[in-house]
Design an enzyme around this catalytic site. Structure first.
Site, PDB file in Angstrom:
ATOM      1  N   ARG A  96       0.847  -1.185   0.000  1.00 41.44           N
ATOM      2  CA  ARG A  96       0.000   0.000   0.000  1.00 41.44           C
ATOM      3  C   ARG A  96       0.884   1.237   0.000  1.00 41.44           C
ATOM      4  NH1 ARG A  96      -3.354   2.850   4.863  1.00 41.44           N
ATOM      5  NH2 ARG A  96      -4.000   4.575   3.539  1.00 41.44           N
ATOM      6  N   HIS A 141      -2.887  10.903   0.978  1.00 45.11           N
ATOM      7  CA  HIS A 141      -2.354  10.637   2.312  1.00 45.11           C
ATOM      8  C   HIS A 141      -1.715  11.943   2.814  1.00 45.11           C
ATOM      9  CE1 HIS A 141      -1.050   7.172   5.106  1.00 45.11           C
ATOM     10  NE2 HIS A 141      -0.680   8.285   5.718  1.00 45.11           N
ATOM     11  N   GLU A 186      -7.437   8.415   6.527  1.00 49.12           N
ATOM     12  CA  GLU A 186      -7.714   8.986   7.850  1.00 49.12           C
ATOM     13  C   GLU A 186      -8.289  10.397   7.793  1.00 49.12           C
ATOM     14  OE1 GLU A 186      -4.387   8.421  10.465  1.00 49.12           O
ATOM     15  OE2 GLU A 186      -4.621   6.247  10.396  1.00 49.12           O
ATOM     16  N   ASN A 326      -7.922   1.581   9.706  1.00 54.15           N
ATOM     17  CA  ASN A 326      -6.613   1.702  10.351  1.00 54.15           C
ATOM     18  C   ASN A 326      -6.880   1.647  11.847  1.00 54.15           C
ATOM     19  OD1 ASN A 326      -5.840   2.344   7.755  1.00 54.15           O
ATOM     20  ND2 ASN A 326      -5.113   4.405   8.218  1.00 54.15           N
ATOM     21  N   TYR A 328      -4.926   1.523  15.728  1.00 59.38           N
ATOM     22  CA  TYR A 328      -3.719   1.540  16.558  1.00 59.38           C
ATOM     23  C   TYR A 328      -4.006   1.413  18.052  1.00 59.38           C
ATOM     24  CZ  TYR A 328      -1.077   3.073  12.477  1.00 59.38           C
ATOM     25  OH  TYR A 328      -0.485   3.128  11.245  1.00 59.38           O
ATOM     26  N   GLU A 404      -4.042  -0.371   8.121  1.00 64.01           N
ATOM     27  CA  GLU A 404      -2.852  -0.005   8.904  1.00 64.01           C
ATOM     28  C   GLU A 404      -2.976  -0.581  10.306  1.00 64.01           C
ATOM     29  OE1 GLU A 404      -1.582   4.112   9.305  1.00 64.01           O
ATOM     30  OE2 GLU A 404      -2.103   4.504   7.209  1.00 64.01           O
TER      31      GLU A 404
HETATM   32  C1  NOJ Z   1      -1.583   6.694  10.591  1.00 63.15           C
HETATM   33  C2  NOJ Z   1      -1.125   7.442   9.388  1.00 63.15           C
HETATM   34  O1  NOJ Z   1      -1.886   7.040   8.276  1.00 63.15           O
HETATM   35  C3  NOJ Z   1       0.355   7.316   9.105  1.00 63.15           C
HETATM   36  O2  NOJ Z   1       0.694   8.279   8.184  1.00 63.15           O
HETATM   37  C4  NOJ Z   1       1.141   7.439  10.404  1.00 63.15           C
HETATM   38  O3  NOJ Z   1       2.508   7.421  10.187  1.00 63.15           O
HETATM   39  C5  NOJ Z   1       0.724   6.316  11.320  1.00 63.15           C
HETATM   40  N1  NOJ Z   1      -0.664   6.489  11.645  1.00 63.15           N
HETATM   41  C6  NOJ Z   1       1.496   6.269  12.630  1.00 63.15           C
HETATM   42  O4  NOJ Z   1       1.270   7.423  13.356  1.00 63.15           O
END
Ligand code: NOJ
Length: 497
Positions: A96, A141, A186, A326, A328, A404
């Protein structure tokens, strides 16, 4: 302990799968991601236009750790063949990456296509395909052409058409070979983080109007770009398109906070999903009502969340082929107490909901430096599964892709923290697939190699490959996590004792 429970349930239900089977479904695809500004460098080669990140890092270096910028970054503009070799060594099914809008369209508009820009992406796409690696391409992006920012950027409704024109150029140039597209990466960061904090490009603080105008326009831009594909390219190219949402999973702080936790999920996931994925379309009703009331309290005659016309609702509704998420980190949430000070979302609280946001003490911070990303990336693997189940319950059993997932640290080749992070999140995804019936088809690691981590410059490292930013050759070296990930891909399974 918890791993024995599904075994018992499976046995009771006569389901054949048990926890000892940590295999991914046949045909499951693994990839890794990057983005143009974070890796390409070559910020001013040939006729490339300036992006808002070029402008922001050059004019406001104090906003970025050590005054760093993406002028050279990983130099992937020149070293793309090495990137492809590394991707092939990992055994990735797909890569990607994003197209830099101002590299392809130096004016921001579709009146002029850069030959060098087109050549760069053609080389990358062809090079990947030669090694059997599929390209998954994000159109946006975060590196908006500065020319468009000068006209208001994402707060100008015309951007929906500018974006659709850009998308048409990308589909016509690359659509014969690119079958997985993402429109905008995002949007919550593009809109909420940008305008509510101004810590990222374009560096404009306007929390009453900025985020919500942007919110509406990214949805329209996504939808128009989707419709262009549907009407002009799909029959010939048969690709799939979605928008990549970063979702933070919100849970109740205490058992009394269930309602506010649900509102927080609607505020983040819903405000960027409901219009596209729900049956009725438009804003999530509960959020629309709250923002309307808040706007009146602030003295505005109409809601700060701009209304959709019926035509816009129909335009946006159903513009997806899969849900791209995505993920995290997660948060807990509760109602603010009388007189409690709130810190603007998304770094902290959610003022619109009068909600205080925190983390549970048992959620570890990441291995990144405590002054940086560690304080955002608290680790809660169950959150990825719960968020998927929430999406399924709200929008139906769509096809899901994790676009992600990853964890930062401060560097070094022995990145056990990252390995543990992936292991735990992949376990949760297997449970989501096998226990919750989530139709998950893709998992994307963030990121292939260390790169420019926005406001944190080059301090936080997310890479499967380490990059030496002091070396003009930007040497890439595989970390332990690269071997770990390659093994999972080779076996199509997690190695669990
Ligand atoms: C999401 C973002 O899409 C990416 O650009 C970023 O580096 C990562 N999170 C980690 O923060």
């Amino acid at each position: 302990m918890v791993w024995y429970q599904p075994l018992v349930f499976s046995a009771l239900l006569g389901v054949s799968w048990c926890t000892e089977d940590w295999t991914f479904p046949p045909g499951f695809k693994f990839g890794a991601a990057s983005s143009s500004y974070q890796v390409e460098g070559a910020w001013n080669v040939s006729d490339k236009g300036e992006s808002i990140w070029d402008r922001f890092t050059h004019t406001r270096p104090e906003k970025i750790l050590n005054g760093d910028n993406g002028d050279v970054a990983c130099d992937s503009y020149h070293l793309w063949q090495e990137d492809i070799d590394n991707i092939a060594d990992l055994g990735l099914h797909y890569y990607r990456f994003s197209i830099s809008w101002p590299r392809l369209l130096p004016t921001g508009f579709a009146n002029k296509i850069s030959e060098d820009g087109a050549r760069y992406y053609n080389n990358l796409i062809d090079g990947l395909l030669e090694k059997g690696i599929e390209p998954m391409v994000s159109l946006y992006h975060w590196d908006l052409p500065q020319t468009l920012q000068d006209l208001g950027g994402w707060t100008n409704p015309l951007i929906a058409d500018w974006f659709a024109d850009y998308a048409r150029v990308a589909y016509s140039l690359f659509g014969d070979r690119v079958k997985m597209w993402l429109t905008i990466n995002e949007p919550m960061i593009v809109c909420d983080s940008a305008y509510n904090t101004a810590i990222i490009a374009p560096g404009i603080l306007n929390s009453d109007h900025g985020a919500f105008l942007c919110n509406k326009h990214v949805l329209l831009a996504h939808a128009k770009a989707y419709r262009v594909y549907e009407e002009e390219f799909r029959a010939q190219y048969q690709g799939e398109i979605s928008i990549a949402n970063q979702l933070i999973w919100y849970e109740a702080w205490t058992e009394d906070d269930e309602d506010i936790a649900e509102l927080a999920v609607q505020y983040i996931a819903g405000r960027y999903s409901h219009a596209i994925y729900s049956e009725e379309g438009g804003w999530p009703p509960a959020i629309e009502k709250i923002i309307d009331e808040n706007s009146k309290k602030k003295g505005y005659a109409t809601s700060l969340l701009p209304a959709f016309t019926q035509e816009e609702i129909e335009l946006i509704k159903g513009t997806y082929d899969y849900y791209a998420m995505n993920y995290y980190t997660s948060r807990v949430v509760r109602a603010a107490r009388e007189g409690e000070q709130l810190i603007a979302f998304p770094i902290g609280d959610i003022p619109d909901l009068n909600a205080v946001v925190g983390v549970r003490p048992e959620w570890p911070a990441s291995d990144a430096s405590p002054e940086s990303s560690a304080t955002f990336f608290y680790i809660y693997p169950e959150g990825i599964r719960r968020q998927l189940v929430w999406l399924k319950n709200n929008y139906g059993n769509l096809k899901f892709a994790i676009t992600e997932n990853g964890a930062p640290d401060v560097g070094g080749l022995n990145d056990q923290g990252r390995i543990d992070y992936y292991q735990k999140h992949l376990k949760q995804l297997l449970l989501a697939i096998k226990e919750d019936g989530i139709n998950l088809t893709h998992f994307t690691a963030w990121t292939l190699m260390d790169n420019f981590e926005w406001t944190d410059g080059y301090r936080s490292k997310f890479g499967l490959y380490e990059v030496d930013f002091n070396d003009p050759l930007r040497t890439r070296t595989p970390r332990n996590s690269a071997r770990f990930y390659a093994n999972i891909i080779k076996n199509n399974a997690l190695d669990v004792e």
